[in-house]
Design a protein around this motif. Sequence first.
Motif, PDB file in Angstrom:
ATOM      1  N   GLY A 191      27.826  86.260   6.567  1.00 45.83           N
ATOM      2  CA  GLY A 191      28.482  85.182   5.828  1.00 45.83           C
ATOM      3  C   GLY A 191      28.574  83.897   6.625  1.00 45.83           C
ATOM      4  N   LYS A 192      28.354  84.006   7.936  1.00 48.85           N
ATOM      5  CA  LYS A 192      28.382  82.824   8.805  1.00 48.85           C
ATOM      6  C   LYS A 192      26.989  82.455   9.301  1.00 48.85           C
ATOM      7  CE  LYS A 192      33.049  83.881  10.499  1.00 48.85           C
ATOM      8  NZ  LYS A 192      33.875  84.193  11.699  1.00 48.85           N
ATOM      9  N   ILE A 193      26.151  83.479   9.492  1.00 49.73           N
ATOM     10  CA  ILE A 193      24.792  83.270   9.994  1.00 49.73           C
ATOM     11  C   ILE A 193      23.802  83.945   9.048  1.00 49.73           C
ATOM     12  CG2 ILE A 193      23.190  83.825  11.866  1.00 49.73           C
ATOM     13  CD1 ILE A 193      25.501  83.581  13.819  1.00 49.73           C
ATOM     14  N   GLU A 194      22.683  83.272   8.802  1.00 51.15           N
ATOM     15  CA  GLU A 194      21.669  83.777   7.879  1.00 51.15           C
ATOM     16  C   GLU A 194      20.290  83.340   8.354  1.00 51.15           C
ATOM     17  OE1 GLU A 194      22.307  81.823   4.128  1.00 51.15           O
ATOM     18  OE2 GLU A 194      21.753  79.849   4.929  1.00 51.15           O
ATOM     19  N   PRO A 195      19.216  84.003   7.885  1.00 48.13           N
ATOM     20  CA  PRO A 195      17.880  83.516   8.205  1.00 48.13           C
ATOM     21  C   PRO A 195      17.514  82.329   7.314  1.00 48.13           C
ATOM     22  CG  PRO A 195      17.740  85.494   6.864  1.00 48.13           C
ATOM     23  CD  PRO A 195      19.192  85.278   7.159  1.00 48.13           C
ATOM     24  N   ASN A 196      16.806  81.388   7.887  1.00 53.17           N
ATOM     25  CA  ASN A 196      16.266  80.279   7.100  1.00 53.17           C
ATOM     26  C   ASN A 196      15.353  80.848   6.019  1.00 53.17           C
ATOM     27  OD1 ASN A 196      13.979  78.051   6.707  1.00 53.17           O
ATOM     28  ND2 ASN A 196      15.808  77.016   7.455  1.00 53.17           N
ATOM     29  N   LYS A 197      15.343  80.240   4.855  1.00 56.12           N
ATOM     30  CA  LYS A 197      14.580  80.781   3.723  1.00 56.12           C
ATOM     31  C   LYS A 197      13.076  80.796   3.973  1.00 56.12           C
ATOM     32  CE  LYS A 197      17.814  79.938  -0.082  1.00 56.12           C
ATOM     33  NZ  LYS A 197      18.980  79.927   0.802  1.00 56.12           N
ATOM     34  N   LYS A 198      12.605  79.957   4.879  1.00 56.47           N
ATOM     35  CA  LYS A 198      11.173  79.910   5.167  1.00 56.47           C
ATOM     36  C   LYS A 198      10.881  80.742   6.417  1.00 56.47           C
ATOM     37  CE  LYS A 198       7.382  76.683   6.070  1.00 56.47           C
ATOM     38  NZ  LYS A 198       6.985  75.275   6.247  1.00 56.47           N
ATOM     39  N   PRO A 199      10.137  81.866   6.289  1.00 54.37           N
ATOM     40  CA  PRO A 199       9.842  82.690   7.464  1.00 54.37           C
ATOM     41  C   PRO A 199       8.906  81.976   8.436  1.00 54.37           C
ATOM     42  CG  PRO A 199       8.595  83.462   5.579  1.00 54.37           C
ATOM     43  CD  PRO A 199       9.530  82.401   5.063  1.00 54.37           C
ATOM     44  N   LEU A 200       9.015  82.333   9.695  1.00 55.10           N
ATOM     45  CA  LEU A 200       8.137  81.767  10.714  1.00 55.10           C
ATOM     46  C   LEU A 200       6.745  82.398  10.655  1.00 55.10           C
ATOM     47  CD1 LEU A 200      10.575  81.747  13.760  1.00 55.10           C
ATOM     48  CD2 LEU A 200       9.645  79.722  12.628  1.00 55.10           C
ATOM     49  N   SER A 201       6.715  83.699  10.451  1.00 52.31           N
ATOM     50  CA  SER A 201       5.441  84.421  10.427  1.00 52.31           C
ATOM     51  C   SER A 201       5.640  85.774   9.759  1.00 52.31           C
ATOM     52  CB  SER A 201       4.900  84.617  11.849  1.00 52.31           C
ATOM     53  OG  SER A 201       5.781  85.438  12.596  1.00 52.31           O
ATOM     54  N   THR A 202       4.544  86.402   9.358  1.00 53.57           N
ATOM     55  CA  THR A 202       4.594  87.761   8.800  1.00 53.57           C
ATOM     56  C   THR A 202       3.452  88.580   9.404  1.00 53.57           C
ATOM     57  OG1 THR A 202       3.215  87.127   6.905  1.00 53.57           O
ATOM     58  CG2 THR A 202       5.614  87.026   6.616  1.00 53.57           C
ATOM     59  N   ARG A 203       3.699  89.882   9.546  1.00 48.91           N
ATOM     60  CA  ARG A 203       2.682  90.779  10.103  1.00 48.91           C
ATOM     61  C   ARG A 203       2.881  92.161   9.507  1.00 48.91           C
ATOM     62  NH1 ARG A 203       2.027  91.356  16.555  1.00 48.91           N
ATOM     63  NH2 ARG A 203       1.332  89.206  16.283  1.00 48.91           N
ATOM     64  N   GLU A 204       1.773  92.858   9.240  1.00 48.18           N
ATOM     65  CA  GLU A 204       1.856  94.190   8.664  1.00 48.18           C
ATOM     66  C   GLU A 204       1.909  95.252   9.768  1.00 48.18           C
ATOM     67  OE1 GLU A 204      -1.559  94.108   6.034  1.00 48.18           O
ATOM     68  OE2 GLU A 204      -0.235  93.804   4.310  1.00 48.18           O
ATOM     69  N   TYR A 205       2.651  96.335   9.487  1.00 45.39           N
ATOM     70  CA  TYR A 205       2.816  97.423  10.442  1.00 45.39           C
ATOM     71  C   TYR A 205       2.445  98.755   9.798  1.00 45.39           C
ATOM     72  CZ  TYR A 205       5.017  94.293  13.771  1.00 45.39           C
ATOM     73  OH  TYR A 205       5.252  93.287  14.661  1.00 45.39           O
ATOM     74  N   TYR A 206       2.041  99.708  10.638  1.00 43.03           N
ATOM     75  CA  TYR A 206       1.399 100.929  10.172  1.00 43.03           C
ATOM     76  C   TYR A 206       1.899 102.171  10.910  1.00 43.03           C
ATOM     77  CZ  TYR A 206      -2.055  97.289   8.956  1.00 43.03           C
ATOM     78  OH  TYR A 206      -2.677  96.161   8.499  1.00 43.03           O
ATOM     79  N   VAL A 207       1.605 103.326  10.331  1.00 40.23           N
ATOM     80  CA  VAL A 207       1.653 104.594  11.049  1.00 40.23           C
ATOM     81  C   VAL A 207       0.270 104.785  11.667  1.00 40.23           C
ATOM     82  CG1 VAL A 207       1.746 107.112  10.803  1.00 40.23           C
ATOM     83  CG2 VAL A 207       3.400 105.679   9.594  1.00 40.23           C
TER      84      VAL A 207
END
Length: 251
Positions: A191-207
């Motif tokens: 309620g005091k801290i949140e992520p900015n709506k625009k992400p910095l980067s995205t990456r996919e992860y796997y087994v």
Amino acid sequence: MNTAGKILTTLIAMLLFVTPLSAQTVKLANGEWAPYQSESLKENGFISQFVKEIFEGEGYQVEFVFLPWKRGFEDTKKGQLDGSFLWSKNSEREESFLYSDPVISLSSSIFQRVDKPISWQNLSDLSKYKIGGVVGYSYVTDDLEKQGVLKVQRIAKPDGNYKKLAAGRLDGVLEDTDVGYEAVNRLGLSGKIEPNKKPLSTREYYVIISKNSPRAQELVDAFNKGLAKALASGKLKQYREASNKGEYKKP
């Protein structure tokens, strides 16, 4: 039939019952990466729960072996364990492992104060803000930092950054989005801290499944089959939202 014969018959029956079950056990290296996977979380974290349920849905039992990341990786590479998770994809790992289909796409974000959001379009726009990070961590802003365009105030422990942000001593904190949510909830800053709506980067992860596992292709095929069904059901989204609300935290 004498007593010895009855005992032998019973033992053979037990072995016939146990052997198929043990042959269906999948041993996976697990590690500490809250909120995705951790021994300190309910269900060992929401990704651990998701991966386990997928294999179980395809008829396998899952055994997690919690190890330091490097050791877990090496033990899996040798075939001492069947697989490991979560990992991003690179050419070096592809030499030793088969990859599942993408399990989850993770993003990194700038965490900000709710009452003082950051406005940016390009990464260089962040140069006008006081940004916090952690020593030894890699961020999408690393090149700008090396060029002197952006100065990141790095400290040893990530929790200190959120405390500084809440106190107004920082404008933003660089962090994996879900990891940031976990820290904000744990520190009582929701309620005091949140992520900015625009992400910095995205990456996919796997087994990843070791090519030295005799069932490597079988396990990847089974997991992918179950993964498709699980993603279509919306289960991952449900678990992730619960995690971001702090519901996997043990009392």
